[in-house]
Design an enzyme around this catalytic site. Sequence first.
Site, PDB file in Angstrom:
ATOM      1  N   THR A   1       0.836  -1.200   0.000  1.00 58.25           N
ATOM      2  CA  THR A   1       0.000   0.000   0.000  1.00 58.25           C
ATOM      3  C   THR A   1       0.870   1.249   0.000  1.00 58.25           C
ATOM      4  O   THR A   1       2.016   1.232   0.447  1.00 58.25           O
ATOM      5  CB  THR A   1      -0.927   0.043   1.233  1.00 58.25           C
TER       6      THR A   1
ATOM      7  N   GLU B   1      -4.692   4.411   3.153  1.00 57.21           N
ATOM      8  CA  GLU B   1      -3.763   3.520   2.472  1.00 57.21           C
ATOM      9  C   GLU B   1      -4.327   3.117   1.113  1.00 57.21           C
ATOM     10  O   GLU B   1      -5.419   2.557   1.035  1.00 57.21           O
ATOM     11  CB  GLU B   1      -3.509   2.270   3.308  1.00 57.21           C
TER      12      GLU B   1
ATOM     13  N   ASN C   1       0.825   4.884   1.609  1.00 55.48           N
ATOM     14  CA  ASN C   1       0.191   5.699   2.638  1.00 55.48           C
ATOM     15  C   ASN C   1       0.293   7.174   2.276  1.00 55.48           C
ATOM     16  O   ASN C   1       1.325   7.629   1.779  1.00 55.48           O
ATOM     17  CB  ASN C   1       0.865   5.471   3.990  1.00 55.48           C
TER      18      ASN C   1
END
Length: 218
Positions: free
Chosen positions: A72, A155, A74
Site C-alpha cells: 500500500t 492507504e 500511505n
Amino acid sequence: MFTWTIYVSLLLVLAGTFLMNRNTNTDIIDTFKREVDLPIPAQPGPPFPLVTDYCDIVCGFGRGSAELGIPTANVPINQLPKGINDLDLGVYFGFAHIKTVDGQELSVETRRDGRTVVYNYGQYLSEANDDLSVLPMVLSVGKNPFYGNDFKTMELHIIHDFKNDFYGARVKFNILGHIRPELNYTTKEALIEDINIDIRTAQTVLATPPYQVFKQQL
C-alpha cells in the site's frame, strides 16, 4: 400490414421491458457479493467523485507488503480534502496517478516499527511499465482494528505490478465509490481474502465505461 404491426408492437414491448429493468442505481457487482458489501451504482453518485491534489507517499507500518502481500501507499491525512477526511471508515475505489519528484537525493526514513526505508521519490518508476499511467486502486480509510491501531490512516493499494518502491513520490487520486465498511478479523487469512475480493470488485467496476471516463480527472 398485420405482420408489420405485430413486429412493431413486439419491438415496443421489448424496449419497454429493457427500460423498466434498466436502473442506473442498481448494483452492478454480483460475482463477489458479500453481506457487508454496499450497492455500487452503474455510475458514481453523491458524494462521489472526490478528488485530491497531489500528496506525498509516506511510509506506514510496512504490513501491507511484508505480512499481507498487498503493498500500500500511505498518504498523510492532513494533505487530503475535508470531504475525504469525513468519509466513513471502510474500503473505497477509484483511480490514482503517481508522479516522480525531481531533484531529490535518496534519503532514509524510519517507520513506526523502527525499520528504515529508502525514499527514492519515484525515480525508479518506469513509463515502459505503465507505472506513471492512471491506474485503478482501492483505498482503505480506517484504523485497522485487526492490528489494534487507535488512529486513522489512508492507504492506497494501486492495482499494478510495480517493480520498485516509490516512497517520496506524489500521488493524486479520485474516489468513485464505497465497497464496504471497515471490519475486524479473527485471522490474517480472512483479512487477505476480503482485501482480494475488494480488489476484484474495484477492477470489475472501474473497467466499465461510466467509470473509465473519470480517469480524465487525473
